[in-house]
Write a protein that holds these residues in place. Structure first.
Motif, PDB file in Angstrom:
ATOM      1  N   TYR A 162      -9.960   5.063  93.460  1.00 23.33           N
ATOM      2  CA  TYR A 162      -9.179   4.738  92.260  1.00 23.33           C
ATOM      3  C   TYR A 162     -10.141   4.649  91.076  1.00 23.33           C
ATOM      4  O   TYR A 162     -11.263   4.169  91.210  1.00 23.33           O
ATOM      5  CB  TYR A 162      -8.446   3.401  92.432  1.00 23.33           C
ATOM      6  N   GLU A 163      -9.654   5.096  89.933  1.00 23.32           N
ATOM      7  CA  GLU A 163     -10.424   4.947  88.701  1.00 23.32           C
ATOM      8  C   GLU A 163      -9.468   4.917  87.531  1.00 23.32           C
ATOM      9  O   GLU A 163      -8.491   5.668  87.477  1.00 23.32           O
ATOM     10  CB  GLU A 163     -11.413   6.105  88.538  1.00 23.32           C
ATOM     11  N   ASP A 164      -9.738   4.025  86.584  1.00 22.67           N
ATOM     12  CA  ASP A 164      -9.045   4.004  85.307  1.00 22.67           C
ATOM     13  C   ASP A 164     -10.052   3.592  84.246  1.00 22.67           C
ATOM     14  O   ASP A 164     -11.261   3.562  84.513  1.00 22.67           O
ATOM     15  CB  ASP A 164      -7.795   3.111  85.345  1.00 22.67           C
ATOM     16  N   GLU A 165      -9.582   3.263  83.061  1.00 23.30           N
ATOM     17  CA  GLU A 165     -10.514   2.930  81.979  1.00 23.30           C
ATOM     18  C   GLU A 165     -11.222   1.598  82.172  1.00 23.30           C
ATOM     19  O   GLU A 165     -12.223   1.318  81.498  1.00 23.30           O
ATOM     20  CB  GLU A 165      -9.806   2.965  80.616  1.00 23.30           C
ATOM     21  N   LEU A 207     -13.629   1.123  88.603  1.00 22.72           N
ATOM     22  CA  LEU A 207     -13.860   2.193  89.565  1.00 22.72           C
ATOM     23  C   LEU A 207     -13.840   1.550  90.948  1.00 22.72           C
ATOM     24  O   LEU A 207     -14.476   0.510  91.162  1.00 22.72           O
ATOM     25  CB  LEU A 207     -15.213   2.855  89.317  1.00 22.72           C
ATOM     26  N   ALA A 208     -13.104   2.168  91.881  1.00 22.17           N
ATOM     27  CA  ALA A 208     -13.034   1.665  93.254  1.00 22.17           C
ATOM     28  C   ALA A 208     -13.469   2.770  94.202  1.00 22.17           C
ATOM     29  O   ALA A 208     -13.079   3.926  94.038  1.00 22.17           O
ATOM     30  CB  ALA A 208     -11.617   1.204  93.583  1.00 22.17           C
ATOM     31  N   PHE A 209     -14.282   2.388  95.190  1.00 22.44           N
ATOM     32  CA  PHE A 209     -14.817   3.374  96.117  1.00 22.44           C
ATOM     33  C   PHE A 209     -15.131   2.719  97.455  1.00 22.44           C
ATOM     34  O   PHE A 209     -15.257   1.487  97.553  1.00 22.44           O
ATOM     35  CB  PHE A 209     -16.072   4.056  95.541  1.00 22.44           C
ATOM     36  N   HIS A 210     -15.256   3.556  98.484  1.00 28.90           N
ATOM     37  CA  HIS A 210     -15.572   3.066  99.823  1.00 28.90           C
ATOM     38  C   HIS A 210     -16.990   2.506  99.863  1.00 28.90           C
ATOM     39  O   HIS A 210     -17.919   3.108  99.324  1.00 28.90           O
ATOM     40  CB  HIS A 210     -15.452   4.196 100.850  1.00 28.90           C
ATOM     41  N   HIS A 236      -3.990  -3.120  92.437  1.00 27.28           N
ATOM     42  CA  HIS A 236      -3.521  -1.750  92.667  1.00 27.28           C
ATOM     43  C   HIS A 236      -4.188  -1.144  93.900  1.00 27.28           C
ATOM     44  O   HIS A 236      -3.528  -0.527  94.738  1.00 27.28           O
ATOM     45  CB  HIS A 236      -3.780  -0.883  91.435  1.00 27.28           C
ATOM     46  N   VAL A 237      -5.493  -1.318  94.009  1.00 23.96           N
ATOM     47  CA  VAL A 237      -6.233  -0.761  95.145  1.00 23.96           C
ATOM     48  C   VAL A 237      -5.765  -1.392  96.452  1.00 23.96           C
ATOM     49  O   VAL A 237      -5.568  -0.688  97.452  1.00 23.96           O
ATOM     50  CB  VAL A 237      -7.757  -0.905  94.946  1.00 23.96           C
ATOM     51  N   ALA A 238      -5.556  -2.701  96.477  1.00 27.68           N
ATOM     52  CA  ALA A 238      -5.076  -3.361  97.701  1.00 27.68           C
ATOM     53  C   ALA A 238      -3.721  -2.794  98.111  1.00 27.68           C
ATOM     54  O   ALA A 238      -3.486  -2.534  99.301  1.00 27.68           O
ATOM     55  CB  ALA A 238      -4.998  -4.867  97.497  1.00 27.68           C
ATOM     56  N   ARG A 239      -2.835  -2.579  97.143  1.00 26.91           N
ATOM     57  CA  ARG A 239      -1.527  -1.986  97.466  1.00 26.91           C
ATOM     58  C   ARG A 239      -1.692  -0.544  97.934  1.00 26.91           C
ATOM     59  O   ARG A 239      -1.056  -0.111  98.897  1.00 26.91           O
ATOM     60  CB  ARG A 239      -0.593  -2.057  96.255  1.00 26.91           C
TER      61      ARG A 239
END
Length: 122
Positions: free
Chosen positions: A23-26, A29-32, A74-77
């Motif tokens: 996931y990424e937005d302004e 940043l989310a990553f493994h 958002h990432v958890a969902r």
């Protein structure tokens, strides 16, 4: 202490080091995680030079703080973790074993995670 812009997460944000982005937005940043501690282990980092939760909540603009925490949810969902449960964790400083001096939240899911901490003994 000044922010170290050579830390691995700063380098990931600049695109110098690849990451398996989920996931990424302004705002975030989310990553493994490269060394997962659960079947699902995602890191979420804010887009900005913040060393810790203390630094972030004291100095980041309100819109970035709100956007960052919305990204965590958002990432958890997105992971499907809200069905059976998940844990979020942010370490601060040496006693908490913070390894990278850039705020990051771990999201752990995919198995029973056990107790939060080992009980203290008298």
């Amino acid at each position: 202490m000044a922010y170290d812009d050579t830390n691995i997460f700063a380098r990931i944000l600049r695109g110098e080091i690849p990451a398996k982005t989920v996931y990424e937005d302004e705002h975030a940043l989310a990553f493994h995680d490269i060394n997962p501690q659960a079947p699902q282990h995602i890191l979420v980092i804010p887009k900005g030079p913040y060393q810790s939760m203390d630094d972030f909540t004291a100095h980041a603009p309100d819109a970035l703080i709100a956007g960052f925490f919305k990204a965590v949810g958002h990432v958890a969902r997105q992971m499907g973790a809200t069905e059976t449960g998940y844990r979020i964790l942010a370490n601060h400083g040496a006693d908490a074993h913070q390894e990278v001096p850039h705020l990051h939240i771990h999201i752990f899911a995919g198995r029973p995670l056990g107790p939060m901490l080992t009980p203290m003994k008298d």
